[in-house]
Motif scaffolding. Structure first.
Motif, short mmCIF file in Angstrom:
data_model
loop_
_atom_site.label_atom_id
_atom_site.label_comp_id
_atom_site.label_asym_id
_atom_site.label_seq_id
_atom_site.Cartn_x
_atom_site.Cartn_y
_atom_site.Cartn_z
N ILE A 112 0.74 -1.14 -0.07
CA ILE A 112 -0.21 -0.21 -0.26
C ILE A 112 1.02 0.97 -0.21
O ILE A 112 1.46 1.55 1.08
N PRO A 113 0.82 1.72 -1.18
CA PRO A 113 1.60 3.22 -1.12
C PRO A 113 1.48 4.55 -0.17
O PRO A 113 0.11 5.14 -0.09
N CYS A 114 2.62 4.73 0.31
CA CYS A 114 2.51 5.86 1.07
C CYS A 114 3.15 7.55 0.54
O CYS A 114 3.96 7.56 0.11
N VAL A 115 2.14 8.36 0.42
CA VAL A 115 2.79 9.94 0.19
C VAL A 115 2.75 10.33 1.46
O VAL A 115 1.81 10.77 2.59
N ALA A 116 3.91 10.99 1.26
CA ALA A 116 4.60 12.21 2.88
C ALA A 116 4.94 13.77 2.48
O ALA A 116 6.27 13.20 1.46
N GLY A 117 5.00 13.94 3.06
CA GLY A 117 6.12 15.45 2.90
C GLY A 117 7.16 14.95 3.72
O GLY A 117 7.82 13.84 4.07
N ASP A 118 8.70 15.19 3.77
CA ASP A 118 9.31 14.64 3.86
C ASP A 118 9.72 15.51 5.63
O ASP A 118 10.21 16.20 5.72
N ASN A 119 9.32 14.36 6.56
CA ASN A 119 9.38 14.97 7.82
C ASN A 119 10.25 14.74 9.01
O ASN A 119 10.62 15.36 9.72
N TRP A 120 11.52 13.98 8.28
CA TRP A 120 12.55 13.96 8.80
C TRP A 120 13.47 15.16 8.51
O TRP A 120 13.76 16.34 10.03
N GLU A 138 2.09 19.12 -4.20
CA GLU A 138 2.83 19.00 -4.73
C GLU A 138 2.37 17.26 -4.23
O GLU A 138 2.70 15.56 -4.40
N ILE A 139 1.80 17.08 -2.51
CA ILE A 139 1.33 15.72 -2.07
C ILE A 139 0.46 15.26 -3.12
O ILE A 139 0.31 13.90 -3.40
N ALA A 140 -0.84 16.03 -2.66
CA ALA A 140 -1.87 15.53 -3.62
C ALA A 140 -1.32 15.04 -4.64
O ALA A 140 -2.32 13.77 -5.41
N LYS A 141 -0.87 15.69 -5.76
CA LYS A 141 -0.52 15.53 -7.23
C LYS A 141 0.21 14.50 -7.07
O LYS A 141 -0.08 13.14 -8.66
N GLU A 142 1.35 13.94 -6.40
CA GLU A 142 1.69 12.73 -6.41
C GLU A 142 0.33 11.05 -5.39
O GLU A 142 0.82 10.64 -6.75
N ALA A 143 -0.12 11.87 -4.66
CA ALA A 143 -1.57 10.94 -4.28
C ALA A 143 -2.15 10.08 -5.27
O ALA A 143 -2.75 8.88 -5.98
N GLU A 152 5.20 2.41 -6.34
CA GLU A 152 5.52 2.93 -5.65
C GLU A 152 5.62 4.15 -4.54
O GLU A 152 5.17 5.05 -5.44
N GLY A 153 5.16 4.23 -3.74
CA GLY A 153 5.57 5.88 -3.29
C GLY A 153 6.06 6.48 -2.52
O GLY A 153 7.14 6.21 -3.65
N ASN A 154 6.08 7.60 -2.10
CA ASN A 154 6.53 8.92 -2.05
C ASN A 154 6.86 9.69 -1.15
O ASN A 154 5.63 9.99 -0.71
#
Length: 375
Positions: free
Chosen positions: A180-188, A333-338, A352-354
């Motif tokens: 299950i792909p996960c999409v998120a900003g770079d939280n680190w 960008e998060i919405a577009k990638e999702a 692949e998620g991002n």
């Protein structure tokens, strides 16, 4: 003579009386409907079924109408989009699950998702879960039953992962099973940038103040990036994490505000002297706003005494000045990638998620202006 008058006048009077009385005029009977033969394709289209009916009783199916052995016309009778999509195994509807719209970040995310989905010909079915597992399960079951194209979800409650087996499901921030792909900003990166910008502006005793869900989420990496920067630069760093059980809602619960107040007081007591905190990183802009209000009630000035950096990058009315200094999430960008991930899942069954979409620091009123050295 009188008898004859009565005998002949009475029928005339009866006719006149009937013509003057109110009566219901019935419309003419419609002509008999001509029976037609309807040929439909059953199952996957291998078998044909012949039905005798009239056009008036044929609804919600695409039919071929024959007159005898000759194809007369093809006609479509009132099938709605969902019914049509279920028949075709494709509805062009996507369920979007969000915890709420009280948090402005989720409203911005919804707007961005709707824009991206609309660009590829899909429509949004919005479901607000309130972080309630039963409601999330109900939404997922509804999506399956109505054969929507897929789900994009921001979910923090504990839901059995089997619920989303064999579904095109894209998760934002949260990790499920590997497929299950996960999409998120770079939280680190966001945590690192927060510590770096507090440090550059003079803060050396830092506090990471977060509300945290018990599920495996990318949000946890914010604290990791923050503490790693502090360790690398030899800064004092404390961390406070509050679970969803401790804070029902930071937005409206008095009990939660009191808890936040007491925790802050423990780190800014005069008895701590030079070890009292002078910089705070919070897990959201809304929490940063509450922390600011509580600090000011304690007599502290922001940013002169204590600087604050939140997370999300919210602005007044979503367009004006920043509410607080913050790590801005790249919502579009998060919405577009999702949406990209969802389309690939629908087309290929895998993607692949991002979780490395870059974030950035957004200066606001809760940090000091950075003074650059002249060379």
């Amino acid at each position: 003579m009188t008898t004859k008058l009565i005998r002949y006048a009475w029928p005339l009077m009866l006719v006149l009386a009937l013509s003057c009385s109110k009566k219901t005029v019935l419309p003419p009977s419609p002509p008999d409907e001509v029976p037609v033969t309807i040929r439909t394709l059953a199952g996957a289209g291998d078998d044909e079924q012949l039905l005798n009916a009239s056009e008036a009783v044929v609804k919600s199916v695409r039919v071929y109408i024959f007159d005898g052995n000759k194809l007369d016309r093809m006609q479509f009778f009132g099938e709605d989009a969902i019914a049509k999509g279920m028949r075709m195994q494709k509805t062009d509807y996507v369920v979007v699950i969000l915890p709420n719209l009280i948090n402005p970040y989720f409203a911005l995310l919804l707007d961005a998702l709707e824009s991206e989905l609309s660009a590829v010909g899909k429509q949004v079915l919005l479901c607000l879960s309130g972080d309630d597992a039963e409601r999330e399960v109900a939404f997922m079951d509804m999506a399956k039953q109505n054969k929507v194209d897929g789900i994009i979800g921001v979910t923090y409650s504990k839901v059995e992962e089997e619920r989303i087996e064999n579904m095109a499901f894209v998760s934002i921030d949260r990790h499920y099973k590997s497929h299950i792909p996960c999409v998120a900003g770079d939280n680190w990166q966001g945590g690192w940038l927060a510590a770096e910008n507090l440090h550059k502006r003079g803060s050396t005793n830092l506090l990471c103040f977060m509300t945290m869900s018990s599920v495996d989420s990318e949000v946890r990496k914010r604290r990791v990036g923050f503490t790693e920067y502090c360790m690398e630069h030899d800064l004092s760093c404390n961390s406070v994490e509050m679970s969803e059980k401790q804070i029902v809602s930071v937005y409206e619960s008095y009990g939660s505000r009191k808890l936040i107040h007491n925790m802050l007081r423990a780190y800014i007591s005069p008895s701590l002297g030079e070890h009292s905190i002078d910089g705070i990183f919070t897990s959201s802009d809304h929490l940063a706003t509450i922390v600011r209000e509580e600090l000011e009630e304690m007599g502290k000035q922001v940013p002169e005494d204590i600087q604050i950096i939140g997370y999300d990058g919210l602005q007044f009315l979503n367009q004006g000045k920043p509410i607080v200094s913050s790590i801005a999430q790249p919502v579009h960008e998060i919405a577009k990638e999702a949406v990209r991930c969802l389309n690939e899942l629908i087309a290929n069954g895998k993607t692949e998620g991002n979780t490395k979409i870059p974030v950035s620091f957004q200066e606001g009123p809760t940090t000091k202006t950075l003074v650059t050295e002249e060379k």
